[in-house]
Motif scaffolding. Sequence first.
Motif, short mmCIF file in Angstrom:
data_model
loop_
_atom_site.label_atom_id
_atom_site.label_comp_id
_atom_site.label_asym_id
_atom_site.label_seq_id
_atom_site.Cartn_x
_atom_site.Cartn_y
_atom_site.Cartn_z
N GLU A 115 12.19 -12.97 -17.68
CA GLU A 115 10.92 -12.91 -18.40
C GLU A 115 11.00 -13.72 -19.68
O GLU A 115 11.97 -13.63 -20.45
CB GLU A 115 10.55 -11.47 -18.74
CG GLU A 115 9.20 -11.36 -19.44
CD GLU A 115 8.88 -9.95 -19.93
OE1 GLU A 115 7.78 -9.77 -20.48
OE2 GLU A 115 9.73 -9.06 -19.78
N GLY A 116 9.98 -14.52 -19.93
CA GLY A 116 9.93 -15.31 -21.15
C GLY A 116 9.44 -14.51 -22.34
O GLY A 116 9.11 -13.33 -22.23
N SER A 117 9.40 -15.17 -23.48
CA SER A 117 8.89 -14.57 -24.72
C SER A 117 7.57 -15.24 -25.06
O SER A 117 7.53 -16.47 -25.22
CB SER A 117 9.89 -14.77 -25.86
OG SER A 117 11.16 -14.24 -25.53
N GLY A 118 6.49 -14.47 -25.18
CA GLY A 118 5.20 -15.06 -25.49
C GLY A 118 4.74 -16.02 -24.42
O GLY A 118 5.01 -15.84 -23.24
N GLY A 119 4.05 -17.08 -24.84
CA GLY A 119 3.59 -18.11 -23.92
C GLY A 119 4.64 -19.17 -23.70
O GLY A 119 5.72 -19.15 -24.29
N ILE A 120 4.32 -20.15 -22.87
CA ILE A 120 5.31 -21.13 -22.45
C ILE A 120 5.78 -22.05 -23.59
O ILE A 120 6.88 -22.60 -23.54
CB ILE A 120 4.75 -21.97 -21.28
CG1 ILE A 120 5.85 -22.77 -20.60
CG2 ILE A 120 3.61 -22.88 -21.75
CD1 ILE A 120 5.41 -23.46 -19.32
N ILE A 121 4.99 -22.19 -24.64
CA ILE A 121 5.37 -23.09 -25.74
C ILE A 121 6.07 -22.31 -26.87
O ILE A 121 6.33 -22.85 -27.94
CB ILE A 121 4.13 -23.83 -26.29
CG1 ILE A 121 3.36 -24.48 -25.13
CG2 ILE A 121 4.50 -24.93 -27.28
CD1 ILE A 121 2.09 -25.19 -25.55
N CYS A 122 6.40 -21.08 -26.63
CA CYS A 122 7.01 -20.24 -27.68
C CYS A 122 8.30 -20.86 -28.21
O CYS A 122 9.23 -21.14 -27.45
CB CYS A 122 7.31 -18.85 -27.12
SG CYS A 122 8.04 -17.72 -28.31
N PRO A 123 8.41 -21.09 -29.54
CA PRO A 123 9.67 -21.56 -30.11
C PRO A 123 10.68 -20.41 -30.19
O PRO A 123 10.38 -19.34 -30.71
CB PRO A 123 9.28 -22.06 -31.50
CG PRO A 123 8.02 -21.32 -31.83
CD PRO A 123 7.34 -20.99 -30.54
#
Length: 233
Positions: A115-123
């Motif tokens: 699972e990622g953090s936030g949206g796809i462009i999240c720094p």
Amino acid sequence: MNGYFVTATGTDVGKTFVTALLVKKWRDSGIDAGYYKAALSGAELRDGKWIAGDADYVKRIANLPDTQEELVSYVYKEPVSPHLATRMEGNPVELPQVRADFDKASHRHDFIFAEGSGGIICPIRYDTPNADATSGKSSEPQKLFLADIMKELNLPLLIVTTAALGSINSCVLTVEYARARGLQIRGIIVNRYGISGNMQMEDDNIFMMQELTGFPILAKIKEGDTDLGTAPF
């Protein structure tokens, strides 16, 4: 391929809720599925211990045996983007550690949902030059984005969106950003289907998202659903 990377068109789309249903569905179908998250910010204090809420939720819903330390590599207290949390708390994300922890998760389970953090462009990490107190030299700042972790783990993406007003724009932009970085996409999952009450709009948004991206809608999940409703894809 031994898993999927679950990302979303933005924060609060319900990515963790969908991920939990995915892991549960796979496990209910007889597949030993697990969960992994590189970085989580906004941990919750419970009984004197900081809990990674997203991972804890997936663990409970999917009945996973893993510990928090096995599920998440970096846990931050501040409810901000991981790159800012590291500036406030230290312990910045290191890509080799993420790789090592993901590999361990892959050895514990046959299939992994990352699972990622936030949206796809999240720094994830965005250092500012810091002068070394002894040498007077500046360290080389590191910049790490979610897409870098996606590339490192090399899993096809599942993109979670809603069908609400504005979803066409956010979904298509997410897909195009992923394509521009050479990331493989498996398909799109619509969460909170029907929540607006305007089914004509939502169904048309879903149609347009498929038309403009060329990717299928793999599932439509309603608010409060306890099952994914589809077989593993």
